[in-house]
Scaffold this active site. Structure first.
Site, PDB file in Angstrom:
ATOM      1  N   LYS A 217     -12.051  52.130 -30.450  1.00  0.00           N
ATOM      2  CA  LYS A 217     -10.659  52.001 -31.076  1.00  0.00           C
ATOM      3  C   LYS A 217      -9.645  51.630 -30.137  1.00  0.00           C
ATOM      4  O   LYS A 217      -9.859  51.425 -29.060  1.00  0.00           O
ATOM      5  CB  LYS A 217     -10.195  53.548 -31.628  1.00  0.00           C
ATOM      6  N   ARG A 261     -18.722  60.253 -33.518  1.00  0.00           N
ATOM      7  CA  ARG A 261     -18.919  59.363 -34.682  1.00  0.00           C
ATOM      8  C   ARG A 261     -18.885  57.935 -33.771  1.00  0.00           C
ATOM      9  O   ARG A 261     -17.766  57.586 -33.229  1.00  0.00           O
ATOM     10  CB  ARG A 261     -18.297  59.180 -35.712  1.00  0.00           C
TER      11      ARG A 261
END
Length: 459
Positions: A217, A261
């Site tokens: 991210k 994740r």
């Protein structure tokens, strides 16, 4: 100090043309299935299949198109015995995915985007034992961060997740099937994402498994901005953020995360293996202070004297007590106990130095007993077990997870236990200390007119 349980690795499988990191790479069913199998071979325990990108600025996908992308892949993977999660904000897709074999619904909106989602999650929980990941967001992600204003991002996300838990349970999702996700990157700046990870204990204190999804991210790219370009050459085969993601996975494990994740499963599996080895060694090694190896001069520091559990001080006797906390749950040896449920009453006493709080009159310097009560209730309501000893141990672990708590004394009462005698109460008490050898436990009947049974029937 005991070594933490192994962290679950959830591999990301985006069956989309436009996901922010790997859009288009696994768009065909054959490519997607092959990649999922490769992720499992690398150590993924769960494959999270998504058919719609939720990156900021992504074009919404019709749920029918989303289902066309994911259902065949899910059916093939579950036929292989692979545990599958469906990453969707649409109730119709979630229902179809569960019918195809998925056993986790991963909704980044926490059930707020589609008004039918909580009903679908409750049905899946009841009929299939499916879990529901409650993510935190404030709406479709805004690239301009127009909804990223927080007074305290950790406190507000924690409180929002607690509210979403209440809504899910009220809709019929079993508490033991809930997983929480703080929603890194969803209406949060990079700095706020790091604040959430640093304050992850506030989320884990709610008493539910916590999933961390930081993989690749923007917040990681921001943190790497000052790193020399030669460290991540453009020709490198791995994504330039994967190594940093693996570091986050290891640190998340240390902070108490249930799962991570990730896109690059192999890197995180390796990082987690190192973290577990480190933690096991730390659990087996006596503390330096108990072995007489305290660094020279360390005992002269006032801050050390205030927290050293081996040294008497004015704050050592301070306690916060929470008594008579009533929780309805489904623990017990007998089937009828599991089916009907019954009352459990919890008394909690935690040892915490209260001098800083009393001196500053700041709530942040003590244990918030409202949050402690919420965390205990959530822990007791979790998956049913046979013994109240197990419940007491679970509650003690939750209490010790609060910052500053040195020890916890937990009593779990079962006043309606199926005992074939006149009695007032049966209870179990455990005493546990942070980073200390296990304490003692006792089981006691109170006020019985005759001898109370203390075998499995009483628990």
């Amino acid at each position: 100090m005991s070594a933490p349980a192994a962290v679950v690795v959830m591999g990301v499988l985006n069956v989309t043309p436009d996901s922010f990191s790997d859009g288009g790479r696994w768009e065909t069913p054959g490519d997607a299935i092959a990649h999922a199998r490769a992720l499992v071979a690398q150590g993924a325990q769960i494959i999270d299949v998504g058919g719609e990108s939720t990156r900021p600025g992504a074009v919404p996908v019709d749920p029918e198109v989303e289902r066309e992308r994911v259902l065949g892949v899910i059916a093939a993977l579950t036929a292989d015995g692979i545990e599958v999660s469906i990453d969707t904000i649409h109730a119709g897709t979630a229902r179809a995915a569960v019918a195809a074999g998925a056993r986790i619904i991963n909704d980044v909106s926490g059930g707020t985007h589609d008004p039918e989602m909580l009903g679908v999650a409750a049905e899946a929980s009841r009929e299939h034992g499916a879990r529901f990941v409650i993510g935190h967001w404030r709406g479709i992600p805004d690239p301009e961060h127009g909804r990223s204003e927080y007074r305290s991002v950790v406190e507000e996300v924690r409180d929002a997740l607690a509210g979403l838990v209440r809504a899910a349970v009220a809709a019929g999702v079993a508490p033991e099937h809930l997983i929480l996700d703080p929603g890194l990157g969803f209406d949060k700046t990079g700095e706020q994402g790091w604040e959430l990870l640093a304050g992850l204990d506030a989320i884990t204190a709610l008493g539910f498994p916590v999933l961390v999804g930081a993989s690749r991210k923007r917040m990681i790219a921001d943190a790497l901005a000052a790193v020399p370009g030669a460290v991540t050459p453009a020709a490198a085969p791995a994504h330039e953020r994967d190594l940093a993601t693996a570091v986050v996975s290891a640190l998340a494990a240390r902070a108490g995360a249930w799962g991570v994740r990730v896109h690059d499963v192999g890197g995180s599996v390796q990082a987690l293996a190192i973290e577990r080895a480190w933690s096991r060694a730390g659990a087996a090694r006596p503390s330096e202070r108990s072995a007489g190896l305290e660094p020279a001069g360390a005992s002269d520091r006032p801050s050390d004297r205030a927290i050293d559990a081996s040294e008497p001080s004015a704050g050592r006797r301070d306690r916060i007590s929470l008594t008579g906390l009533e929780v309805f749950a489904h623990h017990g040896v007998f089937d009828f106990e599991r089916e009907r449920g019954q009352r459990f009453i919890v008394d909690a006493e935690v040892a915490v130095d209260l001098r800083a709080a009393s001196g500053t009159d700041e709530l942040a310097r003590t244990v918030h007993y409202g949050e402690l009560a919420e965390a205990i209730v959530a822990a007791v309501r979790r998956d049913p077990v046979d013994l109240i000893e197990t419940v007491a141990e679970r509650v003690a672990a939750v209490a010790l997870g609060f910052a500053g708590v040195r020890s916890a004394r937990i009593t779990v009462h079962k006043p309606d236990a199926p005992i074939d005698a006149v009695f007032t109460d049966v209870s179990v008490t455990v005493e546990r200390a942070a980073e200390a050898a296990p304490g003692t436990s006792s089981t006691q009947g109170a006020g019985s007119a005759g001898p109370a049974r203390t075998d499995g029937a009483a628990r």
